[in-house]
Design a protein around this motif. Structure first.
Motif, PDB file in Angstrom:
ATOM      1  N   GLN A  57       0.523  -1.960   0.137  1.00 27.28           N
ATOM      2  CA  GLN A  57      -0.061  -0.203  -0.028  1.00 27.28           C
ATOM      3  C   GLN A  57       0.818   1.170   0.267  1.00 27.28           C
ATOM      4  OE1 GLN A  57      -3.205  -0.242   0.187  1.00 27.28           O
ATOM      5  NE2 GLN A  57      -2.575  -2.371  -0.733  1.00 27.28           N
ATOM      6  N   ASP A  58       1.987   1.067   0.696  1.00 23.94           N
ATOM      7  CA  ASP A  58       3.360   2.286   0.304  1.00 23.94           C
ATOM      8  C   ASP A  58       3.959   1.879  -0.966  1.00 23.94           C
ATOM      9  OD1 ASP A  58       2.617   3.262   2.484  1.00 23.94           O
ATOM     10  OD2 ASP A  58       4.160   1.760   3.369  1.00 23.94           O
ATOM     11  N   LEU A  59       2.767   1.246  -1.627  1.00 23.03           N
ATOM     12  CA  LEU A  59       4.303   1.442  -2.917  1.00 23.03           C
ATOM     13  C   LEU A  59       3.395   2.029  -4.299  1.00 23.03           C
ATOM     14  CD1 LEU A  59       5.261  -1.976  -3.208  1.00 23.03           C
ATOM     15  CD2 LEU A  59       6.910  -0.033  -3.137  1.00 23.03           C
ATOM     16  N   TYR A  60       3.929   2.920  -4.863  1.00 19.39           N
ATOM     17  CA  TYR A  60       3.531   3.660  -6.265  1.00 19.39           C
ATOM     18  C   TYR A  60       3.721   3.445  -7.638  1.00 19.39           C
ATOM     19  CZ  TYR A  60       1.212   6.363  -2.579  1.00 19.39           C
ATOM     20  OH  TYR A  60      -0.080   6.846  -1.443  1.00 19.39           O
ATOM     21  N   LEU A  61       3.678   2.851  -8.440  1.00 21.05           N
ATOM     22  CA  LEU A  61       3.735   1.740 -10.346  1.00 21.05           C
ATOM     23  C   LEU A  61       3.868   3.988 -11.054  1.00 21.05           C
ATOM     24  CD1 LEU A  61       2.055  -1.560 -10.453  1.00 21.05           C
ATOM     25  CD2 LEU A  61       5.151  -0.613 -10.104  1.00 21.05           C
ATOM     26  N   CYS A  62       4.810   4.011 -11.898  1.00 25.74           N
ATOM     27  CA  CYS A  62       5.182   4.742 -12.347  1.00 25.74           C
ATOM     28  C   CYS A  62       5.559   4.800 -13.401  1.00 25.74           C
ATOM     29  CB  CYS A  62       6.097   6.571 -10.999  1.00 25.74           C
ATOM     30  SG  CYS A  62       7.120   5.802 -10.599  1.00 25.74           S
ATOM     31  N   ALA A  63       5.424   5.836 -14.470  1.00 24.86           N
ATOM     32  CA  ALA A  63       6.053   5.848 -15.512  1.00 24.86           C
ATOM     33  C   ALA A  63       7.540   6.482 -15.924  1.00 24.86           C
ATOM     34  CB  ALA A  63       4.919   6.790 -16.483  1.00 24.86           C
ATOM     35  N   GLY A  64       8.225   5.436 -14.872  1.00 25.99           N
ATOM     36  CA  GLY A  64       9.908   5.511 -15.234  1.00 25.99           C
ATOM     37  C   GLY A  64       9.866   6.752 -13.681  1.00 25.99           C
ATOM     38  N   ALA A  65      10.874   6.527 -13.048  1.00 23.60           N
ATOM     39  CA  ALA A  65      10.757   7.300 -12.159  1.00 23.60           C
ATOM     40  C   ALA A  65      10.759   8.453 -11.942  1.00 23.60           C
ATOM     41  CB  ALA A  65      12.614   7.175 -11.561  1.00 23.60           C
ATOM     42  N   SER A  66      11.177   9.692 -13.446  1.00 25.37           N
ATOM     43  CA  SER A  66      11.057  10.583 -13.503  1.00 25.37           C
ATOM     44  C   SER A  66       9.652  11.213 -13.386  1.00 25.37           C
ATOM     45  CB  SER A  66      11.502  10.537 -15.048  1.00 25.37           C
ATOM     46  OG  SER A  66      12.769  10.451 -15.623  1.00 25.37           O
ATOM     47  N   SER A  67       8.297  10.073 -13.632  1.00 23.84           N
ATOM     48  CA  SER A  67       7.378  10.704 -13.368  1.00 23.84           C
ATOM     49  C   SER A  67       6.720  10.577 -11.944  1.00 23.84           C
ATOM     50  CB  SER A  67       6.463   9.073 -13.928  1.00 23.84           C
ATOM     51  OG  SER A  67       4.617   9.667 -13.649  1.00 23.84           O
ATOM     52  N   GLY A  68       7.610   9.856 -10.761  1.00 23.47           N
ATOM     53  CA  GLY A  68       7.616   9.563  -9.581  1.00 23.47           C
ATOM     54  C   GLY A  68       8.089  10.726  -9.330  1.00 23.47           C
ATOM     55  N   VAL A  69       9.951  11.283  -9.617  1.00 22.03           N
ATOM     56  CA  VAL A  69       9.677  12.372  -9.204  1.00 22.03           C
ATOM     57  C   VAL A  69       8.777  13.694  -9.428  1.00 22.03           C
ATOM     58  CG1 VAL A  69      11.683  14.060  -9.566  1.00 22.03           C
ATOM     59  CG2 VAL A  69      12.488  11.896  -8.817  1.00 22.03           C
ATOM     60  N   ASN A  70       8.128  13.274 -10.426  1.00 19.90           N
ATOM     61  CA  ASN A  70       7.357  14.751 -10.675  1.00 19.90           C
ATOM     62  C   ASN A  70       6.015  14.600  -9.719  1.00 19.90           C
ATOM     63  OD1 ASN A  70       6.132  17.139 -12.907  1.00 19.90           O
ATOM     64  ND2 ASN A  70       4.576  15.276 -12.881  1.00 19.90           N
ATOM     65  N   THR A  71       5.934  13.583  -9.670  1.00 14.66           N
ATOM     66  CA  THR A  71       4.154  13.967  -8.680  1.00 14.66           C
ATOM     67  C   THR A  71       5.340  14.151  -7.166  1.00 14.66           C
ATOM     68  OG1 THR A  71       3.615  11.670  -9.272  1.00 14.66           O
ATOM     69  CG2 THR A  71       3.394  11.554  -7.048  1.00 14.66           C
ATOM     70  N   LEU A  72       6.447  13.441  -7.041  1.00 12.86           N
ATOM     71  CA  LEU A  72       6.926  14.429  -4.925  1.00 12.86           C
ATOM     72  C   LEU A  72       7.103  15.276  -5.308  1.00 12.86           C
ATOM     73  CD1 LEU A  72       8.981  11.066  -5.058  1.00 12.86           C
ATOM     74  CD2 LEU A  72       6.887  11.728  -3.636  1.00 12.86           C
ATOM     75  N   LEU A  73       7.985  16.485  -6.434  1.00 11.96           N
ATOM     76  CA  LEU A  73       8.367  17.733  -6.305  1.00 11.96           C
ATOM     77  C   LEU A  73       6.648  18.224  -6.196  1.00 11.96           C
ATOM     78  CD1 LEU A  73      11.348  17.585  -8.116  1.00 11.96           C
ATOM     79  CD2 LEU A  73      11.364  17.465  -5.831  1.00 11.96           C
ATOM     80  N   ASN A  74       6.078  18.157  -6.701  1.00 12.53           N
ATOM     81  CA  ASN A  74       4.244  19.038  -6.936  1.00 12.53           C
ATOM     82  C   ASN A  74       3.483  19.010  -6.116  1.00 12.53           C
ATOM     83  OD1 ASN A  74       3.296  19.650  -9.853  1.00 12.53           O
ATOM     84  ND2 ASN A  74       4.729  17.960 -10.516  1.00 12.53           N
ATOM     85  N   VAL A  75       3.249  17.667  -4.963  1.00  9.66           N
ATOM     86  CA  VAL A  75       3.182  17.478  -3.979  1.00  9.66           C
ATOM     87  C   VAL A  75       3.323  18.578  -2.926  1.00  9.66           C
ATOM     88  CG1 VAL A  75       2.216  15.901  -1.552  1.00  9.66           C
ATOM     89  CG2 VAL A  75       1.660  14.943  -4.231  1.00  9.66           C
ATOM     90  N   ILE A  76       5.555  18.192  -2.639  1.00  8.35           N
ATOM     91  CA  ILE A  76       5.618  18.733  -1.592  1.00  8.35           C
ATOM     92  C   ILE A  76       5.962  20.275  -1.948  1.00  8.35           C
ATOM     93  CG2 ILE A  76       8.390  19.114  -0.810  1.00  8.35           C
ATOM     94  CD1 ILE A  76       9.198  16.194  -1.326  1.00  8.35           C
ATOM     95  N   CYS A  77       6.050  20.679  -3.149  1.00  7.61           N
ATOM     96  CA  CYS A  77       6.619  22.151  -3.113  1.00  7.61           C
ATOM     97  C   CYS A  77       4.886  23.161  -3.198  1.00  7.61           C
ATOM     98  CB  CYS A  77       6.984  22.209  -4.373  1.00  7.61           C
ATOM     99  SG  CYS A  77       8.923  22.227  -5.055  1.00  7.61           S
ATOM    100  N   HIS A  78       5.311  23.679  -2.391  1.00 14.67           N
ATOM    101  CA  HIS A  78       3.540  24.015  -1.755  1.00 14.67           C
ATOM    102  C   HIS A  78       3.546  25.692  -1.628  1.00 14.67           C
ATOM    103  CE1 HIS A  78       6.179  25.394   1.177  1.00 14.67           C
ATOM    104  NE2 HIS A  78       4.868  26.478   1.530  1.00 14.67           N
ATOM    105  N   ALA A  79       4.406  26.617  -2.450  1.00 14.32           N
ATOM    106  CA  ALA A  79       4.581  27.737  -2.531  1.00 14.32           C
ATOM    107  C   ALA A  79       5.945  28.269  -3.610  1.00 14.32           C
ATOM    108  CB  ALA A  79       4.427  28.148  -1.438  1.00 14.32           C
ATOM    109  N   PRO A  80       6.084  29.184  -3.399  1.00 14.31           N
ATOM    110  CA  PRO A  80       7.210  29.707  -5.206  1.00 14.31           C
ATOM    111  C   PRO A  80       8.102  30.095  -3.527  1.00 14.31           C
ATOM    112  CG  PRO A  80       5.215  31.568  -5.253  1.00 14.31           C
ATOM    113  CD  PRO A  80       4.769  30.395  -4.422  1.00 14.31           C
ATOM    114  N   HIS A  81       8.592  30.252  -2.542  1.00 15.84           N
ATOM    115  CA  HIS A  81       9.027  30.051  -1.548  1.00 15.84           C
ATOM    116  C   HIS A  81       9.789  29.214  -1.208  1.00 15.84           C
ATOM    117  CE1 HIS A  81       5.998  30.310   1.336  1.00 15.84           C
ATOM    118  NE2 HIS A  81       7.286  29.681   2.109  1.00 15.84           N
ATOM    119  N   ALA A  82       8.715  27.143  -1.007  1.00  8.44           N
ATOM    120  CA  ALA A  82      10.115  25.794  -1.531  1.00  8.44           C
ATOM    121  C   ALA A  82      11.088  26.013  -1.314  1.00  8.44           C
ATOM    122  CB  ALA A  82       8.408  25.400  -1.957  1.00  8.44           C
TER     123      ALA A  82
END
Length: 485
Positions: free
Chosen positions: A145-170
């Motif tokens: 349940q903690d695993l997310y398959l993705c379209a290559g690691a690049s897609s996973g990086v994109n997902t993570l950074l989109n969620v983490i970066c909450h504002a322009p000062h992130a």
């Protein structure tokens, strides 16, 4: 009125974050190299070389790394299940083994059809296989349940950074030199790259003092530093971090409440020592020092694109979340759901990577032969390239430890730097362009990855077969230095 004025979109009015993003490995040099390839294919005899070597990107099968037979045979049956109606023909005429047929049936029974959407997080049966792989690798449990398959690691990086970066000062701490996926994605998100320098003189190791300095500088300028990226083994450096290096990063993450993004896509490409995952080291530390590391959030990534698999085009990978709040994980699930699901055939390839033929199974002997043949070939070419750099004037290179790259430092004569300035180019870019024009070998200037001030580098893969192209570099370099002395 000019025709372009009638169109709504102009260069000046599209998303400025897209214009600001840079991605050196597919930049000007790669475009020019492709033009040369096309010219050669069309019979052009005017070029001073007869082949183009794309050493700019880790794309193994473009450079003649052969696919692993077991993987491709299973995939062929998944794409065309009608073949399973004639198993004897498959075995007698095409050499398919029974375990190939059995694996294809097992996967089809679970996913039914590779042309249909799967669960947004990835097919449950495949996530179960990945969990077992992680448990066997690290000695600690993993939850599907903690695993997310993705379209290559690049897609996973994109997902993570989109969620983490909450504002322009992130801000995100990123190693320098780094794979430009990170800086490009942060540009798209209008977030801040907070660079920290790796120690070239110490085999590109991680310097925690340098990270702390970067962190404090960023904080002083109002940046909310939220995560640290670690690429292990390294890209573009090829460095492989020790358990102590990893502990130092985790210590910092615990103190500063930093999410750790561990890019581990080269984990099987280790030539010196053994690979230690961030997950394994974290679990060890949590057992040794109860409480200190319990609140660390770790996201680790893996991919079918690298290693001995080299299936870049199939776009398969996964990331694992460790220590994330359930409601945050739910938002990550929502984010990946927007894209419906990762490519299902890529998911199946992930399953084959993490669950290859085992000893005693019909395909095991050939799989082992192919796997180790690829691995040994990569190591031999890495050493050949490293030894070639040692022969070249003004070139220093760290001994290859892992991944599929070398990142040599080059010292160029002042006249070469002046010639680059006259063309309004960086000196390493000027060098790499001249290398391409003279030899057909495409590498990437170090400035595309970031480098310590007043140093010059370039990154090259060692994926191309043979050593002829290595000698092309040696010859070019000698002539270049002589020209600009």
């Amino acid at each position: 009125m000019a025709a372009t004025a009638l169109r709504r979109l102009q260069l000046h009015n599209i998303n400025p974050n897209v214009k600001a993003a840079k991605y050196a490995v597919r930049g000007e040099l790669a475009v020019k190299a492709e033009e040369y390839r096309v010219r050669l294919a069309q019979g052009d005899k005017s070029l001073p070389f007869d082949s183009v070597i794309f050493a700019n990107i880790g794309n193994p099968q473009q450079l003649d790394q052969k696919p692993i037979t077991f993987f491709r045979q299973v995939l062929s049956l998944l794409e065309n299940p009608l073949l399973l109606e004639n198993p004897e023909v498959l075995k007698e005429t095409f050499g398919y083994k029974q375990d190939v047929i059995d694996r294809a049936k097992t996967l089809l029974n679970s996913i039914h059809n590779v042309g249909a959407y799967s669960h947004s997080q990835g097919a449950p049966v495949i996530r179960e296989s990945v969990a077992k792989f992680i448990e066997a690798r690290d000695g600690y449990s993993a939850n599907p349940q903690d695993l997310y398959l993705c379209a290559g690691a690049s897609s996973g990086v994109n997902t993570l950074l989109n969620v983490i970066c909450h504002a322009p000062h992130a801000g995100i701490l990123v190693p320098i030199p780094q794979y430009p996926l990170y800086t490009a994605t942060l540009s798209l998100l209008n977030a801040n790259c907070v660079p920290y320098l790796l120690e070239e003189e110490k085999a590109w190791g991680t310097d925690v003092d340098a990270i702390r300095k970067s962190l404090e500088t960023a904080k002083a300028s109002g940046i909310d530093v939220r995560a640290i990226v670690v690429i292990n083994p390294g890209n573009p450096t090829g460095a492989s971090l020790s358990p102590d290096d990893i502990k130092n990063v985790l210590d910092l993450a615990a103190e500063e409440k930093l999410v750790v993004i561990a890019d581990e896509v080269y984990q099987t490409n280790v030539f010196v020592g053994e690979f230690t995952s961030f997950k394994k080291r974290l679990r060890q530390l949590q057992a040794e020092v109860p409480g200190k590391y319990d609140h660390i959030e770790l996201a680790s990534l893996h991919s079918v694109s690298k290693g001995m698999v080299g299936e870049c085009g199939h776009r398969g990978g996964y990331f694992e979340l460790v220590g994330f709040e359930p409601d945050v994980a739910a938002q990550i699930y929502k984010f990946v759901s927007i894209m419906l699901c990762p490519p299902v055939i890529g998911q199946c390839l992930v399953e084959l990577m993490v669950n290859p033929p085992k000893e005693g199974e019909p395909s095991y002997e050939l799989y082992e032969k192919e796997y180790h043949g690829i691995r040994n070939g990569l190591h031999q070419r890495a050493l050949a390239l490293y030894k070639a750099f040692q022969r070249m004037e003004g070139v220093e290179c760290q001994e290859p430890q892992g991944a599929m790259y070398l990142f040599p430092k080059i010292t160029l004569p002042p006249k070469a730097v002046e010639a680059a300035t006259a063309e309004n180019r960086k000196a390493d870019e000027f060098y790499c362009l001249r290398l391409l024009d003279a030899t057909g070998i495409c590498v990437v200037p170090g400035s595309g990855f970031g480098q310590k001030e007043n140093t010059l580098h370039f990154r090259t893969t060692f994926l191309a077969p043979g050593t002829d192209w290595v000698e092309r570099i040696v010859k070019f370099h000698s002539e270049f230095i002589e020209k600009y002395k």
